[in-house]
Scaffold this active site. Structure first.
Site, short mmCIF file in Angstrom:
data_model
loop_
_atom_site.label_atom_id
_atom_site.label_comp_id
_atom_site.label_asym_id
_atom_site.label_seq_id
_atom_site.Cartn_x
_atom_site.Cartn_y
_atom_site.Cartn_z
N CYS A 2 92.10 -100.49 14.96
CA CYS A 2 92.15 -101.51 16.01
C CYS A 2 93.61 -101.83 16.28
CB CYS A 2 91.45 -102.80 15.67
SG CYS A 2 89.72 -102.62 15.28
N ARG A 27 94.70 -96.33 17.99
CA ARG A 27 94.22 -97.05 16.81
C ARG A 27 92.71 -97.34 16.88
NH1 ARG A 27 98.48 -99.26 14.02
NH2 ARG A 27 97.08 -100.73 13.02
N TRP A 70 88.19 -100.21 17.02
CA TRP A 70 87.50 -99.17 16.27
C TRP A 70 86.44 -99.92 15.46
CZ3 TRP A 70 86.55 -97.71 11.13
CH2 TRP A 70 86.09 -96.40 10.96
N ASN A 96 92.68 -107.31 13.67
CA ASN A 96 92.65 -105.95 13.13
C ASN A 96 92.50 -106.08 11.62
OD1 ASN A 96 93.22 -103.29 12.33
ND2 ASN A 96 95.41 -103.61 12.47
N GLY A 97 91.49 -105.47 11.04
CA GLY A 97 91.28 -105.57 9.59
C GLY A 97 89.83 -105.91 9.30
N GLU A 454 93.23 -77.39 6.36
CA GLU A 454 93.80 -78.16 7.46
C GLU A 454 93.34 -77.59 8.80
OE1 GLU A 454 95.03 -80.88 8.04
OE2 GLU A 454 96.05 -80.65 9.96
N LYS A 458 91.25 -79.55 11.79
CA LYS A 458 91.66 -79.60 13.20
C LYS A 458 90.49 -79.21 14.10
CE LYS A 458 94.51 -81.52 13.12
NZ LYS A 458 94.98 -81.97 11.86
N GLU A 461 87.50 -81.92 14.00
CA GLU A 461 87.71 -83.28 14.51
C GLU A 461 87.90 -83.31 16.02
OE1 GLU A 461 91.11 -85.37 12.88
OE2 GLU A 461 92.24 -83.52 12.77
N HIS A 477 81.08 -67.25 -4.44
CA HIS A 477 80.41 -68.12 -5.42
C HIS A 477 79.38 -69.05 -4.77
CE1 HIS A 477 82.87 -66.69 -8.69
NE2 HIS A 477 83.95 -66.87 -7.93
N LYS A 570 93.68 -93.29 14.77
CA LYS A 570 94.87 -92.67 14.20
C LYS A 570 95.30 -93.31 12.89
CE LYS A 570 98.64 -90.04 14.91
NZ LYS A 570 98.34 -88.62 14.72
C1 AGP Z 1 94.09 -85.66 11.02
O1 AGP Z 1 94.30 -85.05 12.24
C2 AGP Z 1 94.01 -87.14 11.05
N1 AGP Z 1 94.94 -87.74 11.89
C3 AGP Z 1 93.87 -87.79 9.67
O2 AGP Z 1 93.25 -86.93 8.76
C4 AGP Z 1 95.16 -88.35 9.05
O3 AGP Z 1 95.99 -87.34 8.59
C5 AGP Z 1 94.79 -89.32 7.89
O4 AGP Z 1 93.99 -90.34 8.38
C6 AGP Z 1 96.01 -89.89 7.22
O5 AGP Z 1 96.82 -90.59 8.11
P1 AGP Z 1 98.32 -90.91 7.78
O6 AGP Z 1 99.07 -89.62 7.74
O7 AGP Z 1 98.78 -91.81 8.88
O8 AGP Z 1 98.33 -91.59 6.44
#
Ligand code: AGP
Length: 575
Positions: A2, A27, A70, A96-97, A454, A458, A461, A477, A570
C-alpha cells in the site's frame, strides 16, 4: 505494501495526489482513493482498479490525502478502499501496514455504537480518534492517544478539516517532502519527486503534524535531519517505452556498471566485516535468488556461508552469534521479513551489511554498513535490473575476498548490451510460440540452477504460466514424471556444466519436451537455441537477460500487464 500520500500547500492537491499515487501504485493497485478538504467538508473519491485508467475528481483542495491499496483485510471492493472515515465523515485516514489487534478494538467500538462500513483493520483508526475527541481531547491529542491503542505496523495519515494532516510511522516507511510553501508526506519519494527533492525520513515511533511541522517520539519533540533525494526524475519516467519492465531490462548494461562503481573504502570496510566465521545471506524472492546465485563464490573464497529466506530466518537463529555477518539484500530496503531477520540477528550480536537500492530505507538504516545498488528507481513490480545489480555487488564482494580483479564483471556489463540486442527478436518469436502453454520447467546446474529459479519466478509472476526452476540433476528424482509431449523446458548451460546438463536435457527431450537451450554452444539436445557468450564465472549475470525478455513478451502475448501483475506489490511490508 500500500502507498500513502498527503499534500498540504497552496496548490490544488487533488490532481497532485492523484498523480503521486500513480508513482506509488507499484506498492499495490487493487484499489485507490483520495480524500480532500473543501471548506469544512471532506469529499472522497474511491475506485477499484488501476488509478492510471481513472481521472481525479473535479475538486479543488489544498489539503488532500490518498492511498493505493494491496488488500490484506477485506476483499477488493469500493467499501474496503481507503480513505476510511469516522461516522460523521470529519476524520479521514489512510494506512499502510496491519493493525494486529483491530478485532478487539472493533468490538469495543461497536459496543460504543460506532458503525463500520468496511472489513478493513484501518477503519478502527478514524473511529478511535473520534472516540477520544468526543471525550474532550483535541484532534492532535486524540491522534496521539489512538496510536497507543494500536498494535502492529503502520504508516498513517489522519486528516481533519480544521487540523490539517497528522502522520505516524511505526514499522512502515514514511518520508516528508519539503517544498516551497507546501509539504508532502508519503510512503516513497517518487510520489513527490516532481515537486521537491528535500526529504526528511521519519523514524519508527515518530508522529506529528505537517503544518506547523512538528515531530514527536516517545512523547518528546524530536528533530530529524533533512537531506536531498538522489532519485533522478527522468529515470522514474517511461520515456519512449510502453512499459517500465522493458525499460528496466534494457537499462542493465548501465546499471550493472553503476553497481560495480563503489568507493574503494566501502569495499575495504565490507571485506573487514566479512572477516567473521560465518556469513549468512538473507533476502526474499528475487533478492534471495541473487544471494543463492552468488553464494558459490563466497564458498570458493573459503568462507563458511549460507543463504536463508527472510521468512524462514528463525530456523537459523541458533547458529547466530557475535561472529556472524548477515548480508541483507533487498531492492526496496523495506521487506518486513528481512527487517525482522536483521533485528533478531542483531539481538544475538551479529553485524549487518545491507545491499539496497534505497539508502534512506529501513534496512539501510538498521545496517552497520550499506552498499547502495545505484540502479535508480525500479518501478515495474518485477525485479530485473535490481537482480543483476545485486548479483554484481555480491560477486564483487566475493572477488574482493579473493583479491581478484573485477574486470570480468565489468565485461559482463558490456556483454549485457550485446545479449539484449541479439536475443530480443528471438525472445519475441519464442514467446509467440509458447504463449499458450500451461506449464514449463527451467533447469541448470551450480549457479545456473539458481538462475533457473529466478527465471521461473520471472515467467510465472508476469505471464501467470506455471514455471518451476530447479537443479538439472534433480529432475530424475521425481519431477521428470510430469514431462510430456511439447512441455517447454528451458536449459541453462555453460562451459563448466554443459556435459551433465545436456544429458538431463536429452532425458526430457526423449520424453517429448520442447527443449530451449540458453548456452554459448549449440547442442543436439536443444530444439531451440539461444546463444549467449560464456564469460566464465560472470555468465549468470547475463544468462538471466533472455528470460527476462521472454517473460516480458509472454506477458504481452497473454495480454497481461507487465508492470503490474495481479495479486503482487513491489514492496512487501507484511509478514
Ligand atoms: C520479484 O520480481 C519480486 N519483485 C519479489 O520477489 C522481490 O524480489 C521480493 O519481494 C523482495 O523484495 P526486495 O528486494 O524489495 O526485498
Amino acid at each position: 505494501m500500500c502507498g500513502i500520500l498527503g499534500y498540504l500547500g497552496n496548490k490544488n492537491g487533488v490532481p497532485l495526489v492523484h498523480e503521486g499515487l500513480k508513482a506509488l501504485s507499484y506498492r499495490g493497485y487493487d484499489s485507490w482513493g483520495i480524500a480532500a478538504i473543501r471548506g469544512k467538508e471532506t469529499i472522497i473519491q474511491k475506485e477499484v482498479g488501476d488509478i492510471s485508467k481513472c481521472a481525479p475528481m473535479d475538486a479543488h483542495s489544498p489539503i488532500v490525502i490518498g492511498h493505493t491499496r494491496w488488500a490484506t483485510h477485506g476483499g477488493v471492493t469500493d467499501n474496503n478502499a481507503h480513505p476510511h472515515t469516522n461516522n460523521d465523515g470529519t476524520i479521514s485516514v489512510v494506512h499502510n501496514g496491519i493493525i494486529e489487534n483491530y478485532h478487539l478494538l472493533k468490538e469495543a467500538l461497536l459496543e460504543e455504537g460506532y458503525t463500520f462500513t468496511s472489513e478493513t483493520d484501518t477503519e478502527v483508526i478514524p473511529h478511535l480518534i473520534d472516540f477520544y475527541m468526543k471525550r474532550g481531547k483535541t484532534f492532535k491529542d486524540a491522534f496521539a492517544r489512538t496510536l497507543k491503542d494500536l498494535k502492529g505496523s503502520y504508516a498513517i495519515l489522519a486528516m481533519h478539516a480544521l487540523e490539517g494532516i497528522h502522520f505516524a510511522r511505526n514499522g512502515s516507511p514514511l518520508i516528508l517532502g519539503i517544498g516551497d510553501n507546501e509539504m508532502f508526506v508519503s510512503s516513497d519519494i517518487p510520489s513527490f519527486l516532481p515537486h521537491t527533492k528535500r526529504i526528511i525520513t521519519l523514524e519508527d515511533g515518530d508522529y506529528g503534524s505537517l503544518t506547523p511541522l512538528a515531530i514527536t517520539n516517545k512523547g518528546k519533540p524530536v528533530k530529524r535531519e533533512e537531506s536531498l533525494a538522489h532519485w533522478d526524475l527522468e529515470v522514474a519516467k517511461k520515456g519512449t517505452y510502453e512499459h517500465f519492465m522493458l525499460k528496466e531490462i534494457e537499462e542493465q548494461p548501465l546499471t550493472i556498471r553503476k553497481a560495480l562503481n563503489q568507493p574503494c573504502e566501502l569495499i575495504v570496510k565490507a571485506t573487514q566485516l566479512m572477516d567473521t566465521s560465518t556469513i549468512i545471506f538473507v533476502g526474499c524472492g528475487t533478492s534471495y535468488n541473487a544471494c543463492s546465485i552468488a553464494l558459490t563464490h563466497f564458498v570458493h573464497a573459503g568462507k563458511q556461508a549460507m543463504t536463508v529466506l527472510g521468512s524462514e530466518f528463525e530456523s537459523v537463529l541458533p547458529y547466530i552469534n557475535n561472529k556472524t555477518l548477515l548480508i541483507a539484500v533487498s531492492q526496496s530496503g523495506e521487506t518486513a521479513d528481512v527487517i525482522d531477520s536483521i533485528k533478531s540477528a542483531q539481538k544475538k550480536g551479529a553485524k549487518v551489511i545491507s545491499i539496497v537500492n534505497s539508502p534512506s530505507s529501513t534496512i539501510a538504516r538498521l545496517a552497520d554498513l550499506t552498499i547502495p545498488m545505484n540502479c535508480g528507481p525500479e518501478l515495474c513490480v518485477l525485479s530485473t535490473k535490481s537482480c543483476t545489480s545485486q548479483i554484481a555487488i555480491l560477486m564483487m564482494l566475493a572477488f574482493a575476498l579473493q583479491k581478484k580483479d573485477i574486470g570480468l564483471l565489468k565485461e559482463a556489463a558490456d556483454t549485457a548490451l550485446h545479449v539484449i540486442k541479439q536475443t530480443k527478436p528471438q525472445m519475441q518469436q519464442l514467446a509467440r510460440k509458447i504463449a499458450n502453454e500451461r506449464s514449463m520447467f527451467v533447469i541448470g546446474r551450480k549457479s545456473l540452477a539458481h538462475v533457473a529459479r529466478e527465471a521461473a519466478l520471472k515467467i510465472k509472476e508476469v505471464s501467470y504460466i506455471h514455471a518451476e526452476g530447479m537443479p538439472a540433476g534433480e529432475l530424475k528424482h521425481g519431477t521428470i514424471a510430469v514431462v510430456c509431449d511439447g512441455l517447454p523446458v528451458i536449459v541453462f548451460a555453460d562451459n563448466q556444466t554443459r556435459a551433465h546438463t545436456t544429458s538431463n536435457a536429452m532425458e526430457v527431450k526423449a520424453r517429448g519436451a520442447f527443449v530451449i537451450g540458453i548456452d554459448s554452444k549449440p547442442s543436439h539436445a536443444y530444439d531451440y537455441h539461444i546463444s549467449i557468450p560464456d564469460i566464465e564465472e560472470a555468465t549468470p549475470l547475463i544468462a538471466l537477460l533472455p528470460v527476462q525478455l521472454l517473460s516480458y513478451y509472454l506477458a504481452l502475448e497473454r495480454k497481461c500487464d507487465p508492470d503490474k501483475p495481479r495479486n503482487l506489490a513491489k514492496s512487501v511490508t507484511v509478514r
